[in-house]
Write an enzyme that holds these catalytic residues in place. Structure first.
Site, short mmCIF file in Angstrom:
data_model
loop_
_atom_site.label_atom_id
_atom_site.label_comp_id
_atom_site.label_asym_id
_atom_site.label_seq_id
_atom_site.Cartn_x
_atom_site.Cartn_y
_atom_site.Cartn_z
N HIS A 1 -30.19 -25.99 88.50
CA HIS A 1 -30.31 -27.37 88.81
C HIS A 1 -31.47 -27.36 90.03
O HIS A 1 -31.36 -26.54 91.10
CB HIS A 1 -29.04 -27.85 89.45
CG HIS A 1 -28.77 -29.16 89.98
ND1 HIS A 1 -28.82 -30.29 89.14
CD2 HIS A 1 -29.11 -29.75 91.30
CE1 HIS A 1 -28.75 -31.38 89.90
NE2 HIS A 1 -28.77 -31.04 91.18
N ASP B 1 -33.28 -29.57 93.07
CA ASP B 1 -33.00 -31.02 93.84
C ASP B 1 -34.43 -31.18 94.63
O ASP B 1 -34.81 -30.50 95.58
CB ASP B 1 -31.92 -30.61 94.92
CG ASP B 1 -30.49 -30.34 94.37
OD1 ASP B 1 -30.27 -31.58 93.50
OD2 ASP B 1 -29.81 -29.62 94.52
N MET C 1 -34.43 -37.00 93.71
CA MET C 1 -33.89 -37.90 94.80
C MET C 1 -35.17 -38.32 95.59
O MET C 1 -35.41 -37.93 96.68
CB MET C 1 -32.91 -37.14 95.94
CG MET C 1 -31.78 -36.94 95.21
SD MET C 1 -30.84 -35.40 95.72
CE MET C 1 -31.55 -34.16 94.82
N HIS D 1 -33.40 -33.01 89.38
CA HIS D 1 -32.70 -34.10 90.01
C HIS D 1 -33.60 -34.66 90.93
O HIS D 1 -33.76 -34.06 91.99
CB HIS D 1 -31.35 -33.53 90.73
CG HIS D 1 -30.54 -34.70 91.34
ND1 HIS D 1 -29.50 -34.18 92.36
CD2 HIS D 1 -30.73 -35.83 91.34
CE1 HIS D 1 -28.92 -35.28 92.82
NE2 HIS D 1 -29.63 -36.30 92.40
N SER E 1 -27.21 -24.90 91.79
CA SER E 1 -28.19 -25.70 92.47
C SER E 1 -29.19 -24.64 93.50
O SER E 1 -28.43 -23.85 94.47
CB SER E 1 -27.98 -26.88 93.46
OG SER E 1 -28.81 -27.30 94.36
N MET F 1 -36.45 -33.72 96.76
CA MET F 1 -35.98 -34.76 97.86
C MET F 1 -37.24 -35.02 98.51
O MET F 1 -38.29 -34.24 99.00
CB MET F 1 -35.09 -34.13 98.64
CG MET F 1 -33.66 -33.74 98.10
SD MET F 1 -32.70 -33.34 99.43
CE MET F 1 -31.17 -32.71 98.49
N ASP G 1 -22.15 -33.19 91.10
CA ASP G 1 -23.04 -32.60 91.79
C ASP G 1 -22.68 -32.91 93.53
O ASP G 1 -22.51 -34.02 93.98
CB ASP G 1 -24.57 -33.41 91.73
CG ASP G 1 -25.44 -32.48 92.58
OD1 ASP G 1 -25.13 -31.40 93.33
OD2 ASP G 1 -26.82 -32.79 92.74
N MET H 1 -22.83 -38.42 91.54
CA MET H 1 -22.61 -37.60 92.94
C MET H 1 -21.33 -37.67 93.49
O MET H 1 -20.70 -38.81 93.58
CB MET H 1 -23.83 -38.25 93.75
CG MET H 1 -25.21 -38.25 93.42
SD MET H 1 -25.85 -36.50 93.20
CE MET H 1 -25.69 -35.85 94.86
C1 DX5 Z 1 -27.30 -32.52 97.35
C2 DX5 Z 1 -27.88 -32.11 95.85
C3 DX5 Z 1 -26.90 -31.01 95.48
C4 DX5 Z 1 -26.58 -29.89 96.38
C5 DX5 Z 1 -25.31 -29.44 96.07
O1 DX5 Z 1 -28.11 -33.78 97.52
O2 DX5 Z 1 -28.19 -32.96 94.85
O3 DX5 Z 1 -27.23 -30.37 94.20
O4 DX5 Z 1 -27.54 -28.75 96.61
O5 DX5 Z 1 -25.01 -28.47 96.87
P1 DX5 Z 1 -23.30 -27.68 97.06
O6 DX5 Z 1 -22.84 -27.55 95.86
O7 DX5 Z 1 -23.31 -26.81 98.03
O8 DX5 Z 1 -22.61 -29.07 97.57
ZN ZN Z 2 -28.53 -32.26 92.63
#
Ligand code: DX5
Ligand code: ZN
Length: 217
Positions: A32, A34, A67, A65, A7, A36, A174, A136
């Protein structure tokens, strides 16, 4: 074979291209990403502009991903930006089946995501339609959180349904994945391990990826 999806949330954004190439050389199989929006989760991160900028720096699939609230409105934009897989949260989509069809119509692989508190049953009906189920293992929003152990039962349940129904979607996990928790996930049926801090907080990314993979044996 277990796949590692680093990620980039935990990468150094001042040299993101280099960071991605570093994990690609180190054995990553997906990147990956993320996304948000500060509404669905209490953090704001990456938008389509960044996806477009990183697309040319790697041959690996971009595992996006989302969110965000109202994911339907942004699917085409992320597909055009170069996403290979787009995953949407069950909790953010009122008409999940429609959202999944929109992803497929945009020509990319479709994933569905569930939060730790969401029962697996809520995605059961769409399992034949998806390429990926993302479970998750932390509450989404931030990197570096601790693995929530009761999610392992959910991974097992989804893996069992996949076998019973003869389906072939990948199961991805994740959050909080590291050398201590990786094996719990793969034993339960996970195929793809997202790892942010466990990869990018280590100087040697190849070694970090290898250590996680070896911990699953
Ligand atoms: C959380 C994200 C993850 C996060 C994982 O909201 O979707 O992808 O970056 O990070 P680690 O591996 O540090 O928990
Ligand atoms: Zn993620």
């Amino acid at each position: 074979m277990t796949k590692i999806a680093p990620s980039i949330l935990s990468a150094d954004f001042a040299k993101l291209g280099q960071e991605i190439q570093d994990v690609e050389k180190g054995g990553a199989e997906y990147i990956h990403v993320d996304v948000m929006d500060g509404h669905f989760v209490p953090n704001i991160t990456i938008g389509p502009l960044i996806v477009e900028a990183i697309r040319p720096v790697t041959d690996l699939p971009l595992d996006v991903h989302l969110m965000i609230e109202n994911p339907d409105a942004y699917i085409q934009t992320f597909a055009d930006a170069g996403a290979s897989i787009i995953s949407v949260h069950q909790e953010a989509s009122v008409h999940l089946h429609r959202t999944i069809q929109l992803i497929k119509q945009a020509g990319v692989k479709a994933g569905v995501v569930i939060n730790p508190a969401t029962p697996a049953e809520l995605i059961q009906e769409v399992l034949p339609d998806v390429d990926l189920v993302l479970v998750m293992t932390v509450n989404p929003g931030f990197g570096g959180q601790s693995f929530i152990h009761h999610t392992v039962n959910k991974i097992k349940k989804i893996a069992k349904w996949r076998e019973e129904k003869g389906l072939s979607f990948e199961i991805e996990v994740d959050g909080g994945v590291n050398t201590k928790t990786a094996k719990l996930c793969t034993e339960a049926g996970a195929d793809v391990l997202v790892a942010g801090s466990a990869v990018f907080n280590q100087e040697d990314r190849r070694k970090a990826i290898q250590n996680i993979l070896e911990a699953t044996n």
